[in-house]
Design a protein around this motif. Structure first.
Motif, PDB file in Angstrom:
ATOM      1  N   GLY A   5       0.765  -1.225  -0.141  1.00 26.23           N
ATOM      2  CA  GLY A   5      -0.049  -0.226  -0.019  1.00 26.23           C
ATOM      3  C   GLY A   5       0.995   1.214   0.029  1.00 26.23           C
ATOM      4  N   ARG A   6       0.235   2.381   0.244  1.00 30.23           N
ATOM      5  CA  ARG A   6       0.870   3.783   0.253  1.00 30.23           C
ATOM      6  C   ARG A   6       1.528   3.923   1.624  1.00 30.23           C
ATOM      7  NH1 ARG A   6      -3.467   8.207  -1.452  1.00 30.23           N
ATOM      8  NH2 ARG A   6      -1.373   9.461  -1.703  1.00 30.23           N
ATOM      9  N   ILE A   7       2.853   4.587   1.443  1.00 28.10           N
ATOM     10  CA  ILE A   7       3.579   4.857   2.801  1.00 28.10           C
ATOM     11  C   ILE A   7       3.858   6.305   2.584  1.00 28.10           C
ATOM     12  CG2 ILE A   7       4.538   2.531   2.736  1.00 28.10           C
ATOM     13  CD1 ILE A   7       7.120   3.587   1.540  1.00 28.10           C
ATOM     14  N   CYS A   8       4.394   6.783   3.745  1.00 31.99           N
ATOM     15  CA  CYS A   8       4.776   8.343   3.765  1.00 31.99           C
ATOM     16  C   CYS A   8       6.237   8.467   3.297  1.00 31.99           C
ATOM     17  CB  CYS A   8       4.558   8.815   5.344  1.00 31.99           C
ATOM     18  SG  CYS A   8       5.816   7.862   6.362  1.00 31.99           S
ATOM     19  N   ALA A   9       6.641   9.861   3.157  1.00 30.76           N
ATOM     20  CA  ALA A   9       7.999   9.972   2.897  1.00 30.76           C
ATOM     21  C   ALA A   9       8.965   9.605   3.745  1.00 30.76           C
ATOM     22  CB  ALA A   9       8.032  11.466   2.553  1.00 30.76           C
ATOM     23  N   PRO A  10       8.914   9.578   4.803  1.00 28.58           N
ATOM     24  CA  PRO A  10      10.250   9.271   5.822  1.00 28.58           C
ATOM     25  C   PRO A  10      10.358   7.696   5.552  1.00 28.58           C
ATOM     26  CG  PRO A  10       8.934  10.614   6.783  1.00 28.58           C
ATOM     27  CD  PRO A  10       8.280  10.559   6.039  1.00 28.58           C
ATOM     28  N   CYS A  11       9.341   7.040   5.555  1.00 30.44           N
ATOM     29  CA  CYS A  11       9.468   5.504   5.256  1.00 30.44           C
ATOM     30  C   CYS A  11      10.112   5.240   3.936  1.00 30.44           C
ATOM     31  CB  CYS A  11       8.064   4.860   5.246  1.00 30.44           C
ATOM     32  SG  CYS A  11       7.520   4.781   6.905  1.00 30.44           S
ATOM     33  N   VAL A  12       9.718   6.149   3.002  1.00 30.25           N
ATOM     34  CA  VAL A  12      10.379   5.985   1.937  1.00 30.25           C
ATOM     35  C   VAL A  12      11.662   6.173   1.781  1.00 30.25           C
ATOM     36  CG1 VAL A  12      10.604   6.705  -0.643  1.00 30.25           C
ATOM     37  CG2 VAL A  12       8.222   6.611   0.195  1.00 30.25           C
ATOM     38  N   ARG A  13      12.329   7.300   2.492  1.00 28.60           N
ATOM     39  CA  ARG A  13      13.723   7.445   2.526  1.00 28.60           C
ATOM     40  C   ARG A  13      14.611   6.314   3.312  1.00 28.60           C
ATOM     41  NH1 ARG A  13      11.731  12.883   3.363  1.00 28.60           N
ATOM     42  NH2 ARG A  13      12.080  12.576   5.853  1.00 28.60           N
ATOM     43  N   ARG A  14      13.644   5.809   4.495  1.00 25.10           N
ATOM     44  CA  ARG A  14      14.314   4.809   5.185  1.00 25.10           C
ATOM     45  C   ARG A  14      14.588   3.425   4.353  1.00 25.10           C
ATOM     46  NH1 ARG A  14      11.019   4.795   8.858  1.00 25.10           N
ATOM     47  NH2 ARG A  14       9.711   2.985   8.424  1.00 25.10           N
ATOM     48  N   LEU A  15      13.554   3.255   3.753  1.00 29.34           N
ATOM     49  CA  LEU A  15      13.669   1.999   2.822  1.00 29.34           C
ATOM     50  C   LEU A  15      14.599   1.898   1.658  1.00 29.34           C
ATOM     51  CD1 LEU A  15       9.884   0.981   2.272  1.00 29.34           C
ATOM     52  CD2 LEU A  15      11.615  -0.087   3.742  1.00 29.34           C
ATOM     53  N   ALA A  16      14.876   3.529   1.243  1.00 30.49           N
ATOM     54  CA  ALA A  16      15.764   3.595   0.112  1.00 30.49           C
ATOM     55  C   ALA A  16      17.096   3.921   0.548  1.00 30.49           C
ATOM     56  CB  ALA A  16      15.483   5.144  -0.468  1.00 30.49           C
ATOM     57  N   ALA A  17      17.495   4.098   1.894  1.00 23.43           N
ATOM     58  CA  ALA A  17      18.711   4.044   2.603  1.00 23.43           C
ATOM     59  C   ALA A  17      19.629   2.835   2.339  1.00 23.43           C
ATOM     60  CB  ALA A  17      18.694   4.383   4.085  1.00 23.43           C
ATOM     61  N   ARG A  18      20.937   3.004   2.034  1.00 18.59           N
ATOM     62  CA  ARG A  18      21.816   1.636   1.732  1.00 18.59           C
ATOM     63  C   ARG A  18      22.372   1.460   3.168  1.00 18.59           C
ATOM     64  NH1 ARG A  18      27.208   2.950   0.409  1.00 18.59           N
ATOM     65  NH2 ARG A  18      27.576   5.230   0.362  1.00 18.59           N
ATOM     66  N   THR A  19      22.833   0.206   3.303  1.00 14.15           N
ATOM     67  CA  THR A  19      23.458  -0.486   4.189  1.00 14.15           C
ATOM     68  C   THR A  19      24.920  -0.686   3.922  1.00 14.15           C
ATOM     69  OG1 THR A  19      21.357  -1.340   5.195  1.00 14.15           O
ATOM     70  CG2 THR A  19      23.506  -2.272   5.991  1.00 14.15           C
ATOM     71  N   GLY A  20      25.811  -0.271   4.914  1.00 17.12           N
ATOM     72  CA  GLY A  20      27.157  -0.512   4.692  1.00 17.12           C
ATOM     73  C   GLY A  20      28.120  -0.106   5.891  1.00 17.12           C
ATOM     74  N   ARG A  21      29.272   0.059   5.513  1.00 14.67           N
ATOM     75  CA  ARG A  21      30.292   0.505   6.795  1.00 14.67           C
ATOM     76  C   ARG A  21      30.392   2.065   6.634  1.00 14.67           C
ATOM     77  NH1 ARG A  21      34.273  -2.202   9.374  1.00 14.67           N
ATOM     78  NH2 ARG A  21      33.777  -4.207   7.977  1.00 14.67           N
ATOM     79  N   CYS A  22      30.246   2.668   7.939  1.00 14.86           N
ATOM     80  CA  CYS A  22      30.435   4.096   8.107  1.00 14.86           C
ATOM     81  C   CYS A  22      31.913   4.560   7.831  1.00 14.86           C
ATOM     82  CB  CYS A  22      30.309   4.545   9.571  1.00 14.86           C
ATOM     83  SG  CYS A  22      30.339   6.122   9.877  1.00 14.86           S
ATOM     84  N   ASP A  23      32.059   5.494   6.957  1.00 15.16           N
ATOM     85  CA  ASP A  23      33.385   6.120   6.536  1.00 15.16           C
ATOM     86  C   ASP A  23      34.156   6.795   7.711  1.00 15.16           C
ATOM     87  OD1 ASP A  23      33.139   4.997   4.075  1.00 15.16           O
ATOM     88  OD2 ASP A  23      32.648   6.859   3.296  1.00 15.16           O
ATOM     89  N   ARG A  24      33.377   6.837   9.112  1.00 18.35           N
ATOM     90  CA  ARG A  24      34.027   7.685  10.311  1.00 18.35           C
ATOM     91  C   ARG A  24      34.207   6.771  11.540  1.00 18.35           C
ATOM     92  NH1 ARG A  24      32.003  10.451  14.630  1.00 18.35           N
ATOM     93  NH2 ARG A  24      33.213  12.409  15.203  1.00 18.35           N
ATOM     94  N   CYS A  25      33.177   5.742  11.585  1.00 16.91           N
ATOM     95  CA  CYS A  25      33.601   5.025  12.866  1.00 16.91           C
ATOM     96  C   CYS A  25      33.735   3.574  12.273  1.00 16.91           C
ATOM     97  CB  CYS A  25      32.223   5.004  13.735  1.00 16.91           C
ATOM     98  SG  CYS A  25      30.782   4.282  12.881  1.00 16.91           S
ATOM     99  N   GLY A  26      33.558   3.054  11.162  1.00 16.76           N
ATOM    100  CA  GLY A  26      33.714   1.939  10.572  1.00 16.76           C
ATOM    101  C   GLY A  26      32.906   0.737  10.848  1.00 16.76           C
ATOM    102  N   GLN A  27      31.645   0.958  11.527  1.00 14.28           N
ATOM    103  CA  GLN A  27      30.766   0.162  12.012  1.00 14.28           C
ATOM    104  C   GLN A  27      29.738  -0.129  10.880  1.00 14.28           C
ATOM    105  OE1 GLN A  27      28.704   1.164  15.745  1.00 14.28           O
ATOM    106  NE2 GLN A  27      30.640   1.200  16.880  1.00 14.28           N
ATOM    107  N   THR A  28      29.066  -1.188  10.798  1.00 15.94           N
ATOM    108  CA  THR A  28      28.071  -1.529   9.658  1.00 15.94           C
ATOM    109  C   THR A  28      26.482  -1.336  10.116  1.00 15.94           C
ATOM    110  OG1 THR A  28      29.605  -3.145   9.005  1.00 15.94           O
ATOM    111  CG2 THR A  28      27.160  -3.242   8.156  1.00 15.94           C
ATOM    112  N   GLY A  29      25.944  -0.584   9.360  1.00 20.44           N
ATOM    113  CA  GLY A  29      24.557  -0.129   9.415  1.00 20.44           C
ATOM    114  C   GLY A  29      24.094   0.502   8.517  1.00 20.44           C
ATOM    115  N   ARG A  30      22.790   1.176   8.782  1.00 21.96           N
ATOM    116  CA  ARG A  30      22.013   2.227   7.635  1.00 21.96           C
ATOM    117  C   ARG A  30      22.987   3.426   7.720  1.00 21.96           C
ATOM    118  NH1 ARG A  30      15.639   1.297   8.583  1.00 21.96           N
ATOM    119  NH2 ARG A  30      15.466  -0.850   8.091  1.00 21.96           N
ATOM    120  N   LEU A  31      23.189   3.698   6.517  1.00 21.44           N
ATOM    121  CA  LEU A  31      24.151   4.784   6.355  1.00 21.44           C
ATOM    122  C   LEU A  31      23.192   6.015   5.836  1.00 21.44           C
ATOM    123  CD1 LEU A  31      26.980   3.162   4.568  1.00 21.44           C
ATOM    124  CD2 LEU A  31      26.890   3.638   7.175  1.00 21.44           C
ATOM    125  N   GLN A  32      23.806   7.417   5.815  1.00 25.99           N
ATOM    126  CA  GLN A  32      23.475   8.576   5.397  1.00 25.99           C
ATOM    127  C   GLN A  32      24.551   8.951   4.395  1.00 25.99           C
ATOM    128  OE1 GLN A  32      20.537  10.377   5.948  1.00 25.99           O
ATOM    129  NE2 GLN A  32      21.054  11.971   4.509  1.00 25.99           N
TER     130      GLN A  32
END
Length: 767
Positions: A5-32
């Motif tokens: 069904g239809r979802i809001c814009a924040p959820c769209v951004r959350r689903l579109a966010a990629r997952t990987g290693r942070c370039d600052r702390c080196g931990q793996t998770g959802r990235l900005q």
């Protein structure tokens, strides 16, 4: 939209966010996502917010010398406008600061906003310009990675129009996939409709809540508060936040043209593309005639453009006159030619100023258009500085609109000259007008200025004669002879003209010019024979007189012979014309006067002159010299002072005399003059009408002036003594005596004239 069904814009951004290693702390998770390929986790992104402002100040000062206070002020203004973008700006400056400050056009949108704020608050940074044309206009688009203006963006996206084949910007895509340019889009049926304001079926520029509006009505002036000067007046774009009055609009559009360098009203003012109207219109060789002219229409084969002269006009059968002519307008689809269309009531429109429904000129009725032209020539600040000019402008407002508009559209010398003279008091002199143009060109301007006391009156014909005389005498090469002729002209001509209490007449000056030119011609003739004025003999004069038609120089030869300038010489005098008894019968005179008096189309001045000439034999030169005080109107009679005694006019002539005396105006610029002292005022201020003009008017109504005057004097000479005739009519006593002697009862000439006039056979004498 997802599978669930239809979802809001924040959820769209959350689903579109990629997952990987942070370039600052080196931990793996959802990235900005950061600049380029960098990405950061949410915790690191929040941690960097704390020192983002200080890091931005450091990065800016590392590349450019900008005060820290200005940088912090720009950061605060960006944060107050919405979402805090400080972290992203810090990362972009760290990655690309050096390159973006060197070329701001390649920076991101966020950097562009920050850069503009720095420039706004006083940082010594060059203004951000379009990456394509280099202008400093609003930059909202991006072309090939560089920020650009809307124009460059449109040019970069040019395509081939499926309608005309031009490579230009596409305006509309049809349902069948065809792409059309602006010109082809304007031809579509749904782009044209009946304007809700003017009622014309035209191209629609704006669809308002009240209905569609054409471009003319959308930009027409209506009352509103000007957003620039704050006055409530007629404004362009009324009803919107851009309402502006015409003076403010014109002032805002004045700039230096980047093509010709002239300072005038320009398109795209205050930009690097500012161009005046003349330079902004594209000119190129016409594919038909080859002349470099304004483009009008593209050729049918697409080879180039045609000028206005080479485009075939639309010729159809006019609905009104039936002739095949150029179509000037259409009413309900019916074509009308240029002569018939303006006469159709359907073509009339309401004036944008007063609302009068009539044929408009520049969106104004003729009256409003004429008043606008007068105000442009004589602005309010000029009338405020001089009450005489204010009275002049008020007088012009009463003139016929058609006459005023025609004079301005023709661009006459008089219109240009009077505007210049009124604007500069130093130019309000007779000397300036004398060199500004011919007497015919400056007559109207001079008369208006004299009527309104902006220029002192003078005898114009005498002044022109005084200006002409030195130039004419300059043709005499010998200084002594030139001095002699100058002395004669002053003694013989100028002295008499200056003592005359009446304004000079053209006839009084024409024969004087002829005599002066005859003297010059005589001196040239004698110089060609090796002689001079001092050696001139009677034989030389006789030989010169026989060489053709010569002027009468007896006065000059007699004058130079009195001293040692020349020998005593003589020349023929001008023969005097005798009295001619040929005249009209009394019945013919009264019939002519009755015809003129009963004709309503003849003005009172002509009727009055006809009565004076037919009844009392008054010359036209005497009639035009009547002043207002010479005509006395009472309840019972009308008196006219022509001689030493007043003349009582008959009842038949009284209405014409009263009408002529009460309307003493003359033609002037745009409007009749104010009341003059003369009953017959002339076109020159302070001058009466020329006698030849009055004689021409009398001939036009069927009255022969010479015969009319002669017949009246014949009748009066038989009834009145010469003294009485002279006192009543102003006729010289010598002339009155001559008429009395010529028309005596025993005069054979008069008897023969009467017999010829009435057809009576002459008696045969008996031997």
């Amino acid at each position: 939209m997802t599978s669930t069904g239809r979802i809001c814009a924040p959820c769209v951004r959350r689903l579109a966010a990629r997952t990987g290693r942070c370039d600052r702390c080196g931990q793996t998770g959802r990235l900005q996502a950061g600049p380029g390929e960098t990405a950061y986790c949410k915790r690191c992104w929040v941690d960097m917010k704390a020192g983002a402002a200080d890091r931005i100040v450091e990065e800016v000062r590392r590349h450019r010398r900008v005060a820290a206070a200005i940088v912090r002020l720009a950061i605060e203004q960006m944060a107050s406008a919405g979402r805090d973008r400080g972290v992203r700006l810090m990362l972009e400056l760290r990655a690309h600061g050096e390159d973006w400050f060197a070329d701001p056009a390649i920076g991101s949108v966020l950097f562009g906003t920050f850069y503009d704020l720095l420039h706004q608050h006083g940082a010594r940074l060059p203004e951000r310009r379009c990456g394509g044309c280099g202008t400093t206009r609003t930059l909202t688009e991006r072309v090939e990675g560089r920020v650009s203006c809307r124009r460059c963006y449109r040019i970069a996206h040019h395509n081939t129009c499926d309608g005309c084949g031009d490579v230009t910007n596409m305006e509309r895509v049809l349902s069948d996939g065809r792409r059309l340019c602006q010109r082809c889009t304007n031809k579509l049926p749904d782009e044209n409709a009946i304007c809700a304001r003017c009622g014309n079926h035209r191209l629609i520029a704006y669809r308002s809540p009240d209905g569609p509006l054409c471009s003319t009505c959308r930009g027409s002036s209506q009352l509103d508060t000007c957003t620039v000067c704050g006055e409530i007046t007629a404004c362009l774009f009324h009803g919107s936040e851009k309402a502006i009055c015409k003076p403010c609009s014109d002032e805002a559009s004045v700039d230096t043209c980047t093509i010709c360098g002239s300072e005038r009203q320009c398109r795209w003012p205050r930009t690097a593309r500012a161009a005046c109207e003349q330079c902004s219109n594209p000119r190129e060789p016409c594919v038909s005639c080859g002349e470099v002219r304004l483009r009008h229409r593209r050729a049918e084969d697409g080879s180039g453009y045609l000028c206005w002269a080479c485009v075939a006009p639309i010729i159809e059968t006019c609905t009104s006159c039936g002739d095949d002519r150029i179509v000037n307008g259409r009413i309900e689809g019916r074509p009308f030619c240029p002569l018939c269309y303006p006469r159709q009531p359907e073509s009339f429109r309401p004036c944008t100023n007063c609302g009068t429904v009539t044929r408009l000129i520049a969106k104004l009725c003729p009256r409003c258009r004429a008043d606008q032209m007068i105000r442009e020539m004589i602005p309010d600040d000029l009338t405020a500085s001089d009450t005489r000019i204010a009275r002049l402008r008020e007088r012009w407002f009463q003139g016929a609109p058609s006459k005023i508009i025609h004079a301005f559209e023709r661009g006459t010398v008089a219109c240009t000259l009077i505007a210049r003279v009124l604007a500069d008091p130093a130019l309000r002199t007779h000397a300036y007008l004398d060199q500004a143009g011919s007497e015919y060109q400056t007559r109207a301007v001079r008369s208006v200025l004299i009527d309104h006391e902006l220029l002192p009156p003078r005898d114009e014909l005498l002044a022109r004669f005084e200006l002409w005389l030195p130039d004419a005498l300059a043709e005499i090469p010998d200084p002594g002879e030139r001095r002699t002729v100058t002395q004669y002209a002053r003694w013989r001509h100028l002295r008499a003209l200056r003592r005359n209490t009446m304004p000079s007449r053209s006839g009084q000056l024409s024969w004087r010019r002829i005599e002066i030119m005859g003297i010059i011609e005589l001196l040239e003739w004698i110089h060609a024979r090796g002689g001079s004025l001092a050696s001139l003999t009677q034989a030389d004069v006789d030989e010169w007189l026989t060489g053709g038609t010569r002027p009468f120089l007896h006065h000059f030869l007699k004058w130079v012979g009195r001293g040692d300038r020349s020998h005593r010489l003589t020349a023929p005098r001008q023969p005097s014309t005798g009295l001619n008894p040929q005249a009209l019968s009394d019945d013919e005179r009264w019939r002519l006067f009755a015809d003129v008096a009963s004709d309503a189309s003849i003005d009172a001045h002509t009727k009055f002159a006809a009565g004076l000439m037919l009844m009392f034999g008054i010359r036209a030169a005497k009639i035009v010299q009547l002043r207002a005080e010479d005509v006395t109107l009472t309840e019972e009679t009308v008196l006219v002072h022509l001689g030493t005694e007043p003349l009582v006019l008959p009842a038949e002539l009284a209405p014409a005399a009263a009408g002529a005396a009460s309307n003493r105006t003359a033609p002037r610029m745009f409007v009749e003059s104010i009341q003059q002292e003369w009953v017959y005022p002339g076109t020159r201020a302070g001058h009466h009408m020329a006698p030849d003009t009055l004689n021409t008017r009398l001939r036009a109504v069927g009255i022969p002036p010479r015969l009319a005057r002669t017949s009246a004097l014949i009748a009066l000479a038989q009834e009145l003594p010469p003294v009485v005739l002279s006192r009543l009519t102003g006729l010289e006593i010598s002339a009155a005596i001559a008429w009395s002697n010529a028309i005596g009862a025993n005069s054979n000439a008069y008897a023969a004239a009467v017999v010829e006039r009435i057809g009576m056979p002459l008696p045969i004498p008996r031997c």
